[in-house]
Design a protein around this motif. Structure first.
Motif, PDB file in Angstrom:
ATOM      1  N   SER A 198     101.246  20.869 -43.477  1.00 39.04           N
ATOM      2  CA  SER A 198     100.177  20.016 -42.948  1.00 39.04           C
ATOM      3  C   SER A 198     100.751  18.656 -42.558  1.00 39.04           C
ATOM      4  O   SER A 198     101.814  18.258 -43.029  1.00 39.04           O
ATOM      5  CB  SER A 198      99.078  19.819 -43.997  1.00 39.04           C
ATOM      6  OG  SER A 198      99.571  19.027 -45.065  1.00 39.04           O
ATOM      7  N   GLU A 199     100.033  17.958 -41.714  1.00 37.95           N
ATOM      8  CA  GLU A 199     100.468  16.617 -41.300  1.00 37.95           C
ATOM      9  C   GLU A 199     100.630  15.708 -42.521  1.00 37.95           C
ATOM     10  O   GLU A 199     101.565  14.927 -42.599  1.00 37.95           O
ATOM     11  CB  GLU A 199      99.457  16.020 -40.317  1.00 37.95           C
ATOM     12  CG  GLU A 199      99.915  14.712 -39.686  1.00 37.95           C
ATOM     13  CD  GLU A 199     101.183  14.843 -38.836  1.00 37.95           C
ATOM     14  OE1 GLU A 199     101.995  13.893 -38.844  1.00 37.95           O
ATOM     15  OE2 GLU A 199     101.368  15.862 -38.169  1.00 37.95           O
ATOM     16  N   ALA A 200      99.730  15.860 -43.494  1.00 36.31           N
ATOM     17  CA  ALA A 200      99.808  15.050 -44.715  1.00 36.31           C
ATOM     18  C   ALA A 200     101.047  15.389 -45.548  1.00 36.31           C
ATOM     19  O   ALA A 200     101.555  14.541 -46.278  1.00 36.31           O
ATOM     20  CB  ALA A 200      98.559  15.248 -45.559  1.00 36.31           C
ATOM     21  N   GLY A 201     101.561  16.600 -45.438  1.00 38.28           N
ATOM     22  CA  GLY A 201     102.715  17.013 -46.225  1.00 38.28           C
ATOM     23  C   GLY A 201     104.058  16.791 -45.562  1.00 38.28           C
ATOM     24  O   GLY A 201     105.102  16.992 -46.189  1.00 38.28           O
ATOM     25  N   THR A 202     104.056  16.345 -44.309  1.00 42.86           N
ATOM     26  CA  THR A 202     105.338  16.235 -43.594  1.00 42.86           C
ATOM     27  C   THR A 202     106.279  15.199 -44.199  1.00 42.86           C
ATOM     28  O   THR A 202     107.488  15.396 -44.162  1.00 42.86           O
ATOM     29  CB  THR A 202     105.129  15.917 -42.101  1.00 42.86           C
ATOM     30  OG1 THR A 202     104.356  14.735 -41.976  1.00 42.86           O
ATOM     31  CG2 THR A 202     104.471  17.059 -41.369  1.00 42.86           C
ATOM     32  N   GLU A 203     105.750  14.131 -44.762  1.00 41.72           N
ATOM     33  CA  GLU A 203     106.620  13.092 -45.329  1.00 41.72           C
ATOM     34  C   GLU A 203     107.444  13.650 -46.485  1.00 41.72           C
ATOM     35  O   GLU A 203     108.627  13.347 -46.622  1.00 41.72           O
ATOM     36  CB  GLU A 203     105.796  11.886 -45.779  1.00 41.72           C
ATOM     37  CG  GLU A 203     106.620  10.646 -46.024  1.00 41.72           C
ATOM     38  CD  GLU A 203     107.380  10.166 -44.784  1.00 41.72           C
ATOM     39  OE1 GLU A 203     108.511   9.662 -44.960  1.00 41.72           O
ATOM     40  OE2 GLU A 203     106.861  10.308 -43.669  1.00 41.72           O
ATOM     41  N   ARG A 204     106.837  14.483 -47.292  1.00 44.07           N
ATOM     42  CA  ARG A 204     107.552  15.115 -48.411  1.00 44.07           C
ATOM     43  C   ARG A 204     108.707  15.976 -47.886  1.00 44.07           C
ATOM     44  O   ARG A 204     109.820  15.925 -48.408  1.00 44.07           O
ATOM     45  CB  ARG A 204     106.571  15.967 -49.207  1.00 44.07           C
ATOM     46  CG  ARG A 204     107.227  16.785 -50.288  1.00 44.07           C
ATOM     47  CD  ARG A 204     106.185  17.593 -51.069  1.00 44.07           C
ATOM     48  NE  ARG A 204     106.870  18.562 -51.891  1.00 44.07           N
ATOM     49  CZ  ARG A 204     106.554  19.832 -51.953  1.00 44.07           C
ATOM     50  NH1 ARG A 204     105.550  20.302 -51.248  1.00 44.07           N
ATOM     51  NH2 ARG A 204     107.222  20.649 -52.721  1.00 44.07           N
ATOM     52  N   TYR A 205     108.439  16.743 -46.843  1.00 42.45           N
ATOM     53  CA  TYR A 205     109.487  17.600 -46.288  1.00 42.45           C
ATOM     54  C   TYR A 205     110.525  16.785 -45.535  1.00 42.45           C
ATOM     55  O   TYR A 205     111.702  17.140 -45.516  1.00 42.45           O
ATOM     56  CB  TYR A 205     108.869  18.708 -45.435  1.00 42.45           C
ATOM     57  CG  TYR A 205     108.218  19.734 -46.327  1.00 42.45           C
ATOM     58  CD1 TYR A 205     108.968  20.744 -46.921  1.00 42.45           C
ATOM     59  CD2 TYR A 205     106.869  19.642 -46.651  1.00 42.45           C
ATOM     60  CE1 TYR A 205     108.391  21.650 -47.796  1.00 42.45           C
ATOM     61  CE2 TYR A 205     106.282  20.539 -47.519  1.00 42.45           C
ATOM     62  CZ  TYR A 205     107.048  21.541 -48.092  1.00 42.45           C
ATOM     63  OH  TYR A 205     106.479  22.430 -48.969  1.00 42.45           O
ATOM     64  N   ALA A 206     110.130  15.676 -44.937  1.00 41.65           N
ATOM     65  CA  ALA A 206     111.100  14.787 -44.285  1.00 41.65           C
ATOM     66  C   ALA A 206     112.094  14.254 -45.309  1.00 41.65           C
ATOM     67  O   ALA A 206     113.296  14.167 -45.027  1.00 41.65           O
ATOM     68  CB  ALA A 206     110.379  13.635 -43.586  1.00 41.65           C
ATOM     69  N   ARG A 207     111.622  13.906 -46.504  1.00 43.14           N
ATOM     70  CA  ARG A 207     112.524  13.425 -47.556  1.00 43.14           C
ATOM     71  C   ARG A 207     113.489  14.531 -47.987  1.00 43.14           C
ATOM     72  O   ARG A 207     114.676  14.301 -48.174  1.00 43.14           O
ATOM     73  CB  ARG A 207     111.742  12.890 -48.750  1.00 43.14           C
ATOM     74  CG  ARG A 207     111.081  11.547 -48.484  1.00 43.14           C
ATOM     75  CD  ARG A 207     110.534  10.901 -49.747  1.00 43.14           C
ATOM     76  NE  ARG A 207     109.545  11.718 -50.438  1.00 43.14           N
ATOM     77  CZ  ARG A 207     108.233  11.701 -50.191  1.00 43.14           C
ATOM     78  NH1 ARG A 207     107.757  10.897 -49.259  1.00 43.14           N
ATOM     79  NH2 ARG A 207     107.405  12.464 -50.874  1.00 43.14           N
ATOM     80  N   ALA A 208     112.976  15.759 -48.123  1.00 41.26           N
ATOM     81  CA  ALA A 208     113.832  16.884 -48.514  1.00 41.26           C
ATOM     82  C   ALA A 208     114.871  17.177 -47.429  1.00 41.26           C
ATOM     83  O   ALA A 208     116.045  17.413 -47.728  1.00 41.26           O
ATOM     84  CB  ALA A 208     112.981  18.117 -48.790  1.00 41.26           C
TER      85      ALA A 208
END
Length: 103
Positions: A76-86
């Motif tokens: 989700s758009e809200a979850g992209t920041e978490r995956y960007a960090r990974a």
């Protein structure tokens, strides 16, 4: 008097609006828990403990941007920041490389 430990700050994120790919010397082996990534050049081993992160990594080569790879993997758009960090962690360890723009 005890020193106060520093407050951890999130690491830098990856530019989701650029194209990224798995390094040519990296092998990705899916596992029930996620995946193993082995870099034959540096001899480093990374564990992906998230099957969605594995899906994002697998989408990178055919996606125009990392953001598009996240969307294709169902992030989700809200979850992209978490995956960007990974993804940034994987890029810092040379498992991922920025893809050059097509001529």
């Amino acid at each position: 008097m005890a020193a106060t430990p520093p407050v951890p700050t999130p690491g830098p994120t990856l530019d989701l609006d650029r194209a990224w790919d798995v390094h040519p010397q990296v092998s990705v082996r899916p596992e029930p828990f996620g995946a193993l990534l082995y870099h034959f050049g540096t001899r480093k081993l990374s564990f992906l403990k998230d099957r969605t992160l594995l899906a994002v990594v697998q989408e990178l080569p055919t996606s125009p941007t990392a953001r598009a790879a996240c969307a294709r993997a169902g992030v989700s758009e809200a979850g992209t920041e978490r995956y960007a960090r990974a993804l940034a962690v994987l890029a810092r360890s040379a498992m991922l490389v920025e893809r050059s723009p097509a001529p």
